[in-house]
Design an enzyme around this catalytic site. Structure first.
Site: not given
Ligand code: DX5
Ligand code: ZN
Length: 219
Positions: A7, A32, A34, A36, A65, A67, A138, A176
């Site tokens: 990620s 990956h 993320d 948001m 992903h 969110m 998660m 994750d």
């Molecule tokens: C959190 C994200 C993860 C995050 C993982 O909301 O969905 O993908 O970036 O990072 P680490 O491995 O640092 O928990």
């Molecule tokens: Zn993620």
């Protein structure tokens, strides 16, 4: 063998090209990303332009992903930007026709996946399992990288794995949040197919080396 999906959330965005090249040369299987929105989660990261930029360089599948609230509005946009998997949150779609959204993802050409927060019972996704290629369990509350892994995840993964085996489904299980060198082997033994790893890789002096070490633990 489990897959490794770095990620890039906590990577240096000034060096996005170098990061993508490092991942290309590494033993990572996917990337990956993320996304948001500051509504579904209390943080804002990046959106379609970064997915597009990553797509120009990556040789690995992009695992996006989302969110975000109202993910159905952005399926086409993320697919066009280059998403190979589109992962939406169960909790963000509670009052929506989830099956229709998952079908729309599949029709777009991306692989549909559903993410569940640590406090969402795993059996909530049983009814829709035929419409997904993967479930993301998660192991932290979404919003930030670098959080502490929630131990209850192991049992949640086992429960899902048993359900998929019993029903002859080859749905992937992804974990994750807080995945590290010290918990990745146990996660594999519980049935995790895809490991998302963020800060452990990008805080390291030699990220490519850490990816190799993570991969060797799930081989
Ligand atoms: C959190 C994200 C993860 C995050 C993982 O909301 O969905 O993908 O970036 O990072 P680490 O491995 O640092 O928990
Ligand atoms: Zn993620």
């Amino acid at each position: 063998m489990s897959l490794i999906a770095p990620s890039i959330l906590n990577s240096d965005f000034l060096q996005l090209g170098d990061t993508m090249n490092m991942i290309n040369e590494s033993q990572a299987d996917w990337v990956h990303l993320d996304v948001m929105d500051g509504s579904y989660v209390p943080n804002i990261s990046f959106g379609i332009p970064i997915v597009e930029a990553a797509k120009q360089i990556t040789k690995k599948p992009l695992d996006v992903h989302l969110m975000i609230v109202n993910p159905e509005k952005f399926i086409e946009g993320f697919r066009k930007a280059g998403a190979d998997l589109i992962n939406i949150h169960y909790e963000a779609c509670k009052d929506k026709d989830l099956v229709a959204i998952l079908k729309e993802i599949k029709d777009s050409g991306a692989r549909p996946a559903i993410a569940i927060n640590p406090d969402t019972p795993v059996d909530k996704i049983y009814d829709i399992s035929e419409y997904i290629d993967m479930v993301l369990v998660m192991s932290v509350f979404p919003g930030f990288g670098g959080q502490k892994f929630i131990e209850a995840t192991y049992d949640r993964v086992k429960e899902l794995k048993q359900f998929f085996i019993k029903n002859n489904l080859n749905t992937l299980i992804q974990v994750d949040g807080g995945v590290s060198l010290s918990n990745i082997a146990k996660l594999k033994s519980c049935g995790t197919d895809v490991m998302v790893v963020g800060s452990v890789i990008f805080k390291a002096e030699n990220p490519k080396q850490i990816i190799s070490e993570l991969k060797s633990l799930v081989n």
